[in-house]
Design a protein around this motif. Structure first.
Motif, PDB file in Angstrom:
ATOM      1  N   SER B 109       0.823  -1.202   0.000  1.00  0.00           N
ATOM      2  CA  SER B 109       0.000   0.000   0.000  1.00  0.00           C
ATOM      3  C   SER B 109       0.867   1.267   0.000  1.00  0.00           C
ATOM      4  CB  SER B 109      -0.920  -0.028   1.224  1.00  0.00           C
ATOM      5  OG  SER B 109      -1.478   1.229   1.452  1.00  0.00           O
ATOM      6  N   SER B 113       0.953   3.886  -2.926  1.00  0.00           N
ATOM      7  CA  SER B 113       0.141   5.082  -2.670  1.00  0.00           C
ATOM      8  C   SER B 113       0.952   6.348  -2.499  1.00  0.00           C
ATOM      9  CB  SER B 113      -0.692   4.892  -1.409  1.00  0.00           C
ATOM     10  OG  SER B 113      -1.351   3.680  -1.450  1.00  0.00           O
ATOM     11  N   GLY B 181      -3.289  -4.898   0.017  1.00  0.00           N
ATOM     12  CA  GLY B 181      -2.606  -3.633  -0.269  1.00  0.00           C
ATOM     13  C   GLY B 181      -3.387  -2.748  -1.223  1.00  0.00           C
ATOM     14  N   MET B 185      -5.020   1.087  -0.701  1.00  0.00           N
ATOM     15  CA  MET B 185      -4.356   2.106  -1.508  1.00  0.00           C
ATOM     16  C   MET B 185      -5.141   3.404  -1.628  1.00  0.00           C
ATOM     17  SD  MET B 185      -2.953   1.153  -5.174  1.00  0.00           S
ATOM     18  CE  MET B 185      -3.324   2.574  -6.141  1.00  0.00           C
TER      19      MET B 185
END
Lengths: 336, 317
Positions: B109, B113, B181, B185
């Motif tokens: 993540s 992100s 994940g 995100m």
């Protein structure tokens, strides 16, 4: 060409617009500035006159988009700023030209120590290693009157006046040829103002730095500047040396500025503000921008825009009234 | 600073008491108990009563709760009704898998992100910004179990790159971590973006630019460090969330984590195992949140100053 070498800044016909979706803000309209080494120029005007935009243009720090910068010529110490690549610009920012910002409270990064913030530009411009840069950063702090031990402290541990000293230390760290001070004392209280101005004057003389002092305070100009340029609605409307502008004022707007100063000797005297507001920069009038607020304005002023004309020496002003022979303004009678 | 940490750790005690109390009584209020589910077919009412007596289930709930908490004080979290194993041992058996998966998911993540959020923020309003935001939305909109199944079909059935389940090999973690994940995100990307947008307007960045600091450094060092607080908050809560177990993903990938342990024990009305697992999860979350708060102080000297001032005030008072 010795004269050429002596020039720190040559700026001709600077125009800055901010093109937004609904409107275009014409912030600066055809400004020319020329500065020699060691000279201090006061850039005076009300809020919104385009002083800060002019200053940021010299470093090409105008956000683009929406900002659009057009200029016939812009040279700093003989180097053409307009032709510079981003990395060349980054190279002169902070080393040839540096800037002191208006609000010390928000101009320092809260998560870095003040030492780091000074050392950063030294590392970048003077090719110093971390240790040497840190030592010089501590020296700079001492130079502006802050004990060197405080370099490891963060901005929130400093008072406003101390922060402004730190900002001055950052700006002067790499000994710039031109220092732009954007209302450096506006956010400070009066006692600190005097200290900061004194400090700047001292450092400037020590290093022979040229300074553009942006302010709306004519007292500061009288104290620190050699020359003055008065700005109104993105234009310079009167310029000259201190004596010319202060003692032989030509433009009704400059006169208005003087009249609106409080007078300690005539305490019963009412303050004389310049009535009205600066014109909307998205919709500037066709004629003289000051005409709607000017007591001397004639029909011609609304139709035709005045150009700067000479009044002997370096003195120039842009006012159509002087086309009539014998016109003069009288202090204290300008605004009603 | 030490005092602050000790205070926070002590605060965990009332939280644990509250959580255990709630779980214990809600389990009691739910109709049916473990015995109904465990009893062999054709068991008589007496048989059931006998089992209840053995487990102590014939006692009133208050007595059972006090006994349970008494055991807790000695570090004894009780014995599972169903498997007759020690609750703490059972939980600890499942925990490593959950911790591994949690950190792997958070890593996915964060790696997706934070760069995406920074990228969007520096190009606010452009097509790239919009595309990034749509990508993040897609991540949020896909149900975990569905994305998990798609990943299995693509990477296990067709390409044979990763195993479809279990935790025997190192590569087995890739697909479940990707699944969780991507779900995390969207929030993190949006937080990073808005936090960066906020910081990018600050005047101290203009100071940095005026010093001649290259734009990359301005964004990645001067701006990002100031934008970190909300980002860390979201990462912390997300980590706390996945540490509690992700039932759907664990089920799809046959991942032996605590999420499934808790759901299975709930279904069996296995009160000691449910309460024990939830208390353990609570402790874990409290520690993560404490670490997040301590991280604030590392990132922002002003917050650190606050922690220390609090201590100073106490001293004076």
């Amino acid at each position: 060409m010795a004269e050429q070498k002596d020039m720190v800044l040559e700026m001709e016909n600077l125009n800055v617009k901010f093109v937004l979706e609904e409107e275009t803000v014409e912030a600066v309209n055809g400004i020319s500035l020329h500065m020699r080494t060691g000279e201090t120029l006061g850039l005076v005007g009300e809020t919104g006159a385009g002083k800060t935009t002019t200053a940021l243009s010299i470093l090409k720090l105008i956000d683009s988009p929406p900002g659009v910068l057009e200029c016939d010529r812009m040279e700093v110490c003989g180097q053409d700023v307009l032709k510079m690549t981003t990395s060349e610009l980054e190279h002169i920012r902070g080393s040839l030209v540096s800037m002191i910002f208006q609000d010390p409270m928000t101009s320092l990064n809260p998560v870095f120590t003040v030492g780091q913030q000074i050392a950063e530009s030294l590392e970048r411009h003077e090719n110093l290693n971390k240790n040497d840069a840190w030592k010089k950063a501590e020296d700079m702090l001492e130079l502006v009157g802050i004990p060197r031990e405080r370099a490891i402290e963060y901005p929130h541990q400093f008072s406003g006046g101390m922060k402004q000293r730190v900002i001055i230390a950052i700006a002067l760290a790499c000994s710039p040829r031109l220092l732009i001070a954007d209302e450096p004392t506006t956010a400070l209280d009066v006692t600190i103002q005097a200290q900061i101005l004194h400090l700047m004057k001292e450092l400037k003389e020590k290093r022979n730095t040229s300074v553009i002092m942006i302010t709306h305070d004519l007292g500061i100009v009288a104290e620190t500047c050699d020359r003055v340029a008065v700005m109104y609605a993105g234009r310079i409307i009167e310029t000259g040396n201190l004596d010319e502008v202060f003692n032989h004022t030509k433009h009704p707007y400059t006169e208005g500025l003087f009249n609106s100063l409080p007078n300690i000797k005539k305490r019963k005297h009412k303050l004389q503000p310049i009535h009205g507001l600066m014109p909307d920069p998205t919709n500037l009038p066709k004629g003289c921008a000051f005409a709607p607020r000017c007591n001397y304005a004639t029909e011609a002023c609304k139709e035709r825009r005045p150009e700067l004309m000479g009044f002997g020496g370096t003195h120039q002003a842009a006012c159509l009234a002087y086309e009539q022979a014998g016109f003069h303004i009288e202090r204290g009678k300008t605004n009603g | 600073m030490h005092r602050y940490i000790i205070k926070r750790l002590l605060l965990m005690i009332p939280v644990i008491i509250g959580v255990s109390f709630l779980v214990f009584f809600i389990m009691d209020l739910a109709p049916g108990d473990a015995v109904d589910l465990m009893a062999p077919e054709g068991a008589t009412a007496e048989d059931l009563m006998a089992i209840r007596h053995d487990l102590g289930l014939d006692q009133p709930v208050v007595i059972r709760y006090i006994r349970y908490m008494g055991g807790m004080l000695h570090g004894d979290m009780g014995i599972s009704y169903v498997s007759k194993t020690d609750v703490f041992d059972t939980y600890m058996q499942k925990l490593p898998a959950t911790i591994k998966l949690s950190f792997a998911s958070i890593l996915v993540s964060v790696l997706l992100s934070v760069p995406l959020g920074i990228y969007s923020a520096t190009r606010q309003g452009t097509i790239q910004d919009n595309i990034s935001m749509v990508l993040a939305m897609i991540g949020l909109s896909m149900p975990n179990f569905w994305l998990g199944l798609l990943l299995i079909i693509a990477f296990s059935l067709h390409i044979h790159l990763f195993p479809s389940g279990g935790d025997q090999t190192l590569s087995a973690i890739v697909l479940p971590a990707l699944t969780i994940g991507t779900g995390l995100m969207a929030t993190l990307t949006r937080t990073t973006r808005s936090s960066m947008l906020d910081v990018l307007k600050q005047e101290y960045l203009r100071t940095a630019r005026a010093k001649g600091i290259p734009e990359k450094t301005v964004v990645m060092s001067h701006a990002l460090r100031n934008a970190l607080i909300p980002i860390i908050t979201i990462i912390g809560t997300q980590l706390a969330g996945v540490l509690g177990g992700s039932v759907l993903t664990e089920t799809v990938f046959a991942w032996p984590g605590v999420g499934r342990l808790i759901v299975d024990s709930l279904n069996m009305r296995d009160t000691p195992l449910v309460t024990g697992s939830i208390i353990m999860t609570t402790i874990l979350l409290s520690i993560v949140l404490l670490l997040v708060d301590l991280l604030y102080a590392v990132v922002d000297p002003r917050i650190k100053a606050q922690y220390i001032i609090k201590r100073g005030r106490k001293k004076r008072g």
